[in-house]
Design a protein around this motif. Structure first.
Motif, PDB file in Angstrom:
ATOM      1  N   LEU A  14      -6.776  13.799  -3.754  1.00 17.50           N
ATOM      2  CA  LEU A  14      -6.653  12.452  -3.214  1.00 17.50           C
ATOM      3  C   LEU A  14      -5.347  11.806  -3.654  1.00 17.50           C
ATOM      4  CD1 LEU A  14     -10.298  11.119  -3.797  1.00 17.50           C
ATOM      5  CD2 LEU A  14      -9.314  11.955  -1.652  1.00 17.50           C
ATOM      6  N   GLY A  15      -5.007  11.988  -4.925  1.00 18.59           N
ATOM      7  CA  GLY A  15      -3.767  11.418  -5.437  1.00 18.59           C
ATOM      8  C   GLY A  15      -2.545  11.948  -4.716  1.00 18.59           C
ATOM      9  N   ALA A  16      -2.524  13.245  -4.460  1.00 21.32           N
ATOM     10  CA  ALA A  16      -1.389  13.847  -3.744  1.00 21.32           C
ATOM     11  C   ALA A  16      -1.308  13.331  -2.312  1.00 21.32           C
ATOM     12  CB  ALA A  16      -1.524  15.368  -3.752  1.00 21.32           C
ATOM     13  N   ALA A  17      -2.461  13.189  -1.652  1.00 18.07           N
ATOM     14  CA  ALA A  17      -2.475  12.723  -0.260  1.00 18.07           C
ATOM     15  C   ALA A  17      -1.981  11.289  -0.144  1.00 18.07           C
ATOM     16  CB  ALA A  17      -3.885  12.851   0.311  1.00 18.07           C
ATOM     17  N   VAL A  18      -2.394  10.438  -1.088  1.00 18.35           N
ATOM     18  CA  VAL A  18      -1.948   9.045  -1.054  1.00 18.35           C
ATOM     19  C   VAL A  18      -0.448   8.963  -1.316  1.00 18.35           C
ATOM     20  CG1 VAL A  18      -2.107   6.808  -2.200  1.00 18.35           C
ATOM     21  CG2 VAL A  18      -4.187   8.093  -1.685  1.00 18.35           C
ATOM     22  N   ILE A  32      -3.572   0.998   1.396  1.00 20.46           N
ATOM     23  CA  ILE A  32      -4.223   2.301   1.431  1.00 20.46           C
ATOM     24  C   ILE A  32      -5.347   2.265   0.401  1.00 20.46           C
ATOM     25  CG2 ILE A  32      -3.987   4.786   1.062  1.00 20.46           C
ATOM     26  CD1 ILE A  32      -0.997   4.494   1.688  1.00 20.46           C
ATOM     27  N   ALA A  33      -6.584   2.385   0.848  1.00 17.76           N
ATOM     28  CA  ALA A  33      -7.717   2.485  -0.074  1.00 17.76           C
ATOM     29  C   ALA A  33      -7.999   3.952  -0.331  1.00 17.76           C
ATOM     30  CB  ALA A  33      -8.944   1.805   0.513  1.00 17.76           C
ATOM     31  N   VAL A  34      -8.368   4.264  -1.568  1.00 21.70           N
ATOM     32  CA  VAL A  34      -8.649   5.654  -1.920  1.00 21.70           C
ATOM     33  C   VAL A  34      -9.901   5.708  -2.782  1.00 21.70           C
ATOM     34  CG1 VAL A  34      -7.040   5.538  -3.900  1.00 21.70           C
ATOM     35  CG2 VAL A  34      -7.726   7.770  -2.962  1.00 21.70           C
ATOM     36  N   ALA A  35     -10.785   6.637  -2.435  1.00 20.52           N
ATOM     37  CA  ALA A  35     -12.016   6.828  -3.206  1.00 20.52           C
ATOM     38  C   ALA A  35     -12.631   8.153  -2.816  1.00 20.52           C
ATOM     39  CB  ALA A  35     -13.004   5.699  -2.932  1.00 20.52           C
ATOM     40  N   ASP A  36     -13.269   8.814  -3.765  1.00 16.16           N
ATOM     41  CA  ASP A  36     -13.997  10.030  -3.429  1.00 16.16           C
ATOM     42  C   ASP A  36     -15.261   9.666  -2.656  1.00 16.16           C
ATOM     43  OD1 ASP A  36     -16.440  10.010  -5.357  1.00 16.16           O
ATOM     44  OD2 ASP A  36     -14.743   9.573  -6.655  1.00 16.16           O
ATOM     45  N   THR A  85      -5.552   2.143   5.838  1.00 16.60           N
ATOM     46  CA  THR A  85      -5.836   3.574   5.733  1.00 16.60           C
ATOM     47  C   THR A  85      -6.817   3.814   4.599  1.00 16.60           C
ATOM     48  OG1 THR A  85      -3.602   4.118   6.508  1.00 16.60           O
ATOM     49  CG2 THR A  85      -4.814   5.865   5.384  1.00 16.60           C
ATOM     50  N   PHE A  86      -7.769   4.709   4.819  1.00 13.93           N
ATOM     51  CA  PHE A  86      -8.720   5.106   3.780  1.00 13.93           C
ATOM     52  C   PHE A  86      -8.592   6.600   3.553  1.00 13.93           C
ATOM     53  CE2 PHE A  86     -13.286   6.267   2.674  1.00 13.93           C
ATOM     54  CZ  PHE A  86     -13.144   5.939   1.328  1.00 13.93           C
ATOM     55  N   VAL A  87      -8.334   6.997   2.304  1.00 17.26           N
ATOM     56  CA  VAL A  87      -8.200   8.404   1.936  1.00 17.26           C
ATOM     57  C   VAL A  87      -9.416   8.803   1.105  1.00 17.26           C
ATOM     58  CG1 VAL A  87      -6.791  10.120   0.750  1.00 17.26           C
ATOM     59  CG2 VAL A  87      -5.690   8.207   1.938  1.00 17.26           C
ATOM     60  N   ILE A 142      -8.538   7.053   8.840  1.00 16.29           N
ATOM     61  CA  ILE A 142      -9.210   7.855   7.812  1.00 16.29           C
ATOM     62  C   ILE A 142      -8.474   9.167   7.638  1.00 16.29           C
ATOM     63  CG2 ILE A 142     -11.344   9.018   7.151  1.00 16.29           C
ATOM     64  CD1 ILE A 142     -12.835   6.944   8.865  1.00 16.29           C
ATOM     65  N   LEU A 143      -8.135   9.464   6.395  1.00 14.89           N
ATOM     66  CA  LEU A 143      -7.489  10.733   6.054  1.00 14.89           C
ATOM     67  C   LEU A 143      -8.374  11.477   5.065  1.00 14.89           C
ATOM     68  CD1 LEU A 143      -3.768   9.685   5.487  1.00 14.89           C
ATOM     69  CD2 LEU A 143      -4.770  10.682   7.538  1.00 14.89           C
TER      70      LEU A 143
END
Length: 261
Positions: free
Chosen positions: A82-86, A204-208, A228-230, A258-259
Motif C-alpha cells: 500500500l505504501g509503495a502504491a500511494v 488519497i486515503a489508504v487503508a488495508d 482516491t482510495f488505496v 479505487i486502486l
C-alpha cells in the motif's frame, strides 16, 4: 479473515467503544465467541485491552509504543504494498501532508525516493523515516504527541495546518463505511484529518481491507470528499471481508477512484 487481520479489527473495535461485548465482537467478525475470547486474551497479554465480564475495554497504554508497535507488525507486507502504491501517485515537487498511522510509515519510506518533495508529517514515526533524506524537505507539525500512537494532535497542530496549503493529503483511516463515510477511533485524530482535508487540493486515503465496513467512534467526512482510495485486493473478497464489496460499491457511487495494491 486471518488472525492478524482479526486482531487488528478487534483492537480497533474495543478502542472505539467504552465497552464491547464478546457477543458483539463475534457478530461483527463472523467468528465464534470462543475465538473472540482467545483473541481478547492475546490482546490483553500485550497490554492493549482489559478483559471484563462478558467483554473487554480499552487499556491505557503502558508506554509510548504499546499502541502503535504491535499494530505495526500486523499485515506488514500488505502495508508495504500500500505504501509503495500511494507513493507512486505523488508527483515530484508536491507539497504533501502525511497522516499518522502504521500504513503511512510505509508511505514515508517510499516517498524518500520521490523527491524533491516538501512533506509535513503528522507522526513522529513518519518524521523519523524522512529526516535527513536527500530531496525531502521535512516539516514536523507542532502539537501534542498522542500517547501510544505518537500522532500529533491538538490546537497547535490544527493551527499549523490551517496556515498551510497542500497539493496532496495522504490520509490513513480507522474505518470506511458505506453509510457513515470515513471515521476514526480518536476525536483528536479525526479533527486533524478534517483540517487536512480542508487544506489539500486532493486527498488519497489508504487503508488495508480490514477497515472496510468499520464504523469508528468519530466521523471524519462523507465518502465523496476523498479523491482516491488505496487498499488491498482482498477488500473485494466476501469470504474474508463480508462488508468489502458493498463498501467499494458505495465508494464508486461517490466517485472515489479505487486502486488495489
Amino acid at each position: 479473515m486471518g488472525v492478524a487481520n482479526r486482531l487488528d479489527v478487534t483492537l480497533r473495535l474495543v478502542q472505539g467503544g467504552e465497552r464491547v461485548s464478546v457477543a458483539e465482537l463475534a457478530g461483527r467478525l463472523g467468528v465464534s465467541e470462543m475465538t473472540v475470547r482467545r483473541d481478547l486474551d492475546t490482546l490483553e497479554s500485550r497490554g492493549l485491552v482489559r478483559r471484563v465480564h462478558g467483554g473487554a475495554v480499552a487499556n491505557r497504554p503502558r508506554n509510548l509504543d504499546s499502541g502503535f508497535a504491535p499494530r505495526a507488525e500486523w499485515q506488514a507486507a500488505t502495508k508495504e504494498r500500500l505504501g509503495a502504491a500511494v507513493a507512486a501517485r505523488i508527483e515530484p515537487g508536491s507539497l504533501v501532508l502525511l497522516d499518522a498511522g502504521t500504513t503511512t510509515v510505509h508511505v514515508a519510506e517510499h516517498l524518500a525516493g520521490r523527491g524533491p518533495l516538501t512533506v509535513v508529517a503528522l507522526s513522529l514515526q513518519a518524521a523519523a523515516c524522512l529526516a535527513d533524506r536527500d530531496g525531502i524537505e521535512l516539516i514536523v507539525a507542532g502539537g501534542r504527541s498522542r500517547v501510544g500512537e505518537r500522532s500529533l494532535v491538538g490546537p497547535l497542530t490544527l493551527r499549523a495546518l490551517e496556515s498551510l496549503a497542500f497539493d496532496c493529503f495522504v490520509m490513513s483511516i480507522g474505518g470506511v463505511h458505506a453509510e457513515h463515510g470515513w471515521s476514526e477511533f480518536s476525536l483528536d485524530d479525526a479533527a486533524v484529518k478534517q483540517a487536512g482535508l480542508a487544506q489539500a487540493a486532493t486527498t488519497i486515503a489508504v487503508a488495508d481491507a480490514t477497515k472496510l465496513g468499520v464504523r469508528a467512534f468519530s466521523q471524519v467526512a462523507p465518502l465523496g470528499v476523498v479523491d482516491t482510495f488505496v487498499t488491498d485486493e482482498s477488500a473485494a473478497d466476501t469470504d474474508t471481508h463480508p462488508s468489502g464489496p458493498r463498501t467499494l460499491e458505495a465508494l464508486r457511487d461517490a466517485e472515489v477512484e479505487i486502486l488495489f495494491a
